[in-house]
Design an enzyme around this catalytic site. Structure first.
Site, short mmCIF file in Angstrom:
data_model
loop_
_atom_site.label_atom_id
_atom_site.label_comp_id
_atom_site.label_asym_id
_atom_site.label_seq_id
_atom_site.Cartn_x
_atom_site.Cartn_y
_atom_site.Cartn_z
N ASP A 160 86.84 -8.87 -52.34
CA ASP A 160 85.42 -9.16 -52.62
C ASP A 160 85.23 -10.38 -53.50
OD1 ASP A 160 84.06 -7.24 -51.24
OD2 ASP A 160 83.81 -5.87 -52.94
N LYS B 227 76.72 -7.62 -56.12
CA LYS B 227 76.45 -7.97 -54.71
C LYS B 227 75.94 -6.75 -53.97
CE LYS B 227 80.33 -5.90 -52.72
NZ LYS B 227 80.32 -4.71 -51.85
O1 C5P Z 1 91.36 -6.44 -51.87
P1 C5P Z 1 91.11 -5.22 -52.69
O2 C5P Z 1 92.25 -4.90 -53.61
O3 C5P Z 1 89.81 -5.24 -53.41
O4 C5P Z 1 90.98 -4.01 -51.67
C1 C5P Z 1 91.09 -2.66 -52.07
C2 C5P Z 1 91.59 -1.85 -50.90
O5 C5P Z 1 90.57 -1.78 -49.90
C3 C5P Z 1 92.79 -2.42 -50.19
O6 C5P Z 1 93.97 -1.95 -50.77
C4 C5P Z 1 92.61 -1.92 -48.78
O7 C5P Z 1 93.09 -0.60 -48.71
C5 C5P Z 1 91.12 -1.86 -48.60
N1 C5P Z 1 90.55 -3.02 -47.89
C6 C5P Z 1 90.76 -3.16 -46.53
N2 C5P Z 1 90.23 -4.22 -45.87
C7 C5P Z 1 89.49 -5.14 -46.51
C8 C5P Z 1 89.25 -5.02 -47.90
C9 C5P Z 1 89.80 -3.94 -48.56
O8 C5P Z 1 91.42 -2.32 -45.92
N3 C5P Z 1 88.97 -6.16 -45.85
#
Ligand code: C5P
Length: 346
Positions: A157, A22
């Site tokens: 994502d 993406k």
């Molecule tokens: O959801 P995911 O595990 O991929 O996100 C990784 C990190 O990115 C989360 O632990 C968070 O710290 C940050 N994040 C965030 N806000 C989002 C997506 C991700 O703060 N919308």
């Protein structure tokens, strides 16, 4: 279990899924939430650049995964195995979710802001459902609800990749609104990924804690993102998107934070602007930088110019090895059901 599938219900030959990368054309951070995540608004597109995942029943008692290709480290397939076990838990008692053997061919740089791991996770969910013959045991509404729930739990994502189409995303990433296909020839995209991982969590933490990471023009990324979404819904042409690259390239609220987390990224970006004479944007939390072109051929020519610049020292990229330089296109994929292909066992 009365309704357990007979072995003939299951796929015995591997099924293959393409897992597209993406690109965030815009990324506005609207605010930090009580759960620690951030509310976002982003226009995201799938790219032709894809990983390739094949899934088949395993011979042994546990799920297995082999990774080959670019960045074939152990972490690069992690979400595939997590997706298998999350899907198995969600379907427990409804189907015979046999152990799975997966092979992942990585083409998308890892931890690069291109969503490769998240896309692999959706390919893994769909591959697992297909091998298990889950579709004949779930009605379409139930299947869709399970996919959406699993995707949101696997990562912010991941939900974007459920549709395979351009979309706006909001919330922490789980609210996906599909956009109509771009009209005209698919734009070319040049991706330059320095050989340095940028952990998403560190980039968001830096944004929260470091005053230098705050966007200088507060609110402008959001305005640009919402404006682009509105234009897109009204029927945007591909050439008009490329013309807007300058506005889009400055519409990422994580850019300053990524520059702090990856020293040398800002200098790389500047040298690319000088060399290519085009706006250079950042995808997601980086460190991948993007440049839009009218066609793949133009992006491929620009890729050669970047390679030449690295060779003559006019472009310097952070990280040990050289950066990945990939020319690809924004894809306008067929419906999800058409994205798999069958292959003979290998
Ligand atoms: O959801 P995911 O595990 O991929 O996100 C990784 C990190 O990115 C989360 O632990 C968070 O710290 C940050 N994040 C965030 N806000 C989002 C997506 C991700 O703060 N919308």
């Amino acid at each position: 279990m009365d309704d357990a599938p007979t072995p003939t219900d299951r796929r015995l030959s591997p099924i293959v899924r393409l897992a597209p990368a993406k690109l965030n054309l815009t990324l506005a951070v609207l605010g930090r939430r009580a759960d620690g995540y951030h509310d976002l608004h982003s226009v995201m597109v799938p790219l032709a650049l894809s990983d390739r995942l094949s899934v088949a029943p395993a011979h042994g008692p546990a799920d297995t995964l082999g990774v080959s290709g670019r960045s074939a480290g152990p972490e690069s397939g992690n979400l595939v195995l997590q997706a298998f076990s999350a899907a198995r838990n969600a379907l427990r008692g409804q189907i015979d979710a046999v152990p799975l053997a997966a092979r992942l061919e990585k083409h998308i740089p890892v931890a690069a802001g291109l969503g490769g791991g998240s896309s692999d996770a959706v390919a893994a969910l769909d591959g697992a459902f297909e091998v298990w013959g889950a579709d004949s045991h779930l009605d379409p509404v139930q299947r869709a609800a399970i996919r959406i729930d699993l995707a949101a739990r696997l990562g912010s994502d991941v939900p974007f990749f459920l549709t395979g189409r351009a979309a706006t995303i909001s919330g922490r990433g789980e609210v996906v609104r599909v956009l109509p296909p771009l009209r005209g020839t698919s734009p070319g995209v040049l991706l330059i990924t320095p050989a340095v991982a940028a952990a998403t969590a560190s980039v968001f933490t830096t944004l929260d804690r470091d005053p230098l990471a705050r966007p200088t023009n507060s609110g402008s990324a959001r305005a640009a993102s919402e404006h682009l979404a509105g234009e897109w819904r009204a029927g945007l042409r591909a050439d008009a998107l490329v013309v807007r690259a300058g506005v889009l390239a400055s519409a990422n609220d994580l850019a300053a934070a990524a520059d702090l987390v990856v020293p040398g990224l800002r200098a790389l970006r500047r040298s690319l602007v000088r060399r290519l004479g085009r706006p250079v944007g950042l995808s997601g939390s980086g460190p991948t930088l993007w440049v839009l072109y009218a066609s793949w051929a133009e992006a491929a020519t620009a890729a050669e110019a970047v390679s030449a610049g690295l060779a003559d020292g006019s472009i310097v990229a952070p990280g040990g090895g050289g950066p990945s330089i990939i020319a690809t296109t924004i894809s306008t994929p067929a419906p999800l059901a058409d994205r798999s292909e069958e292959e003979e066992p290998r």
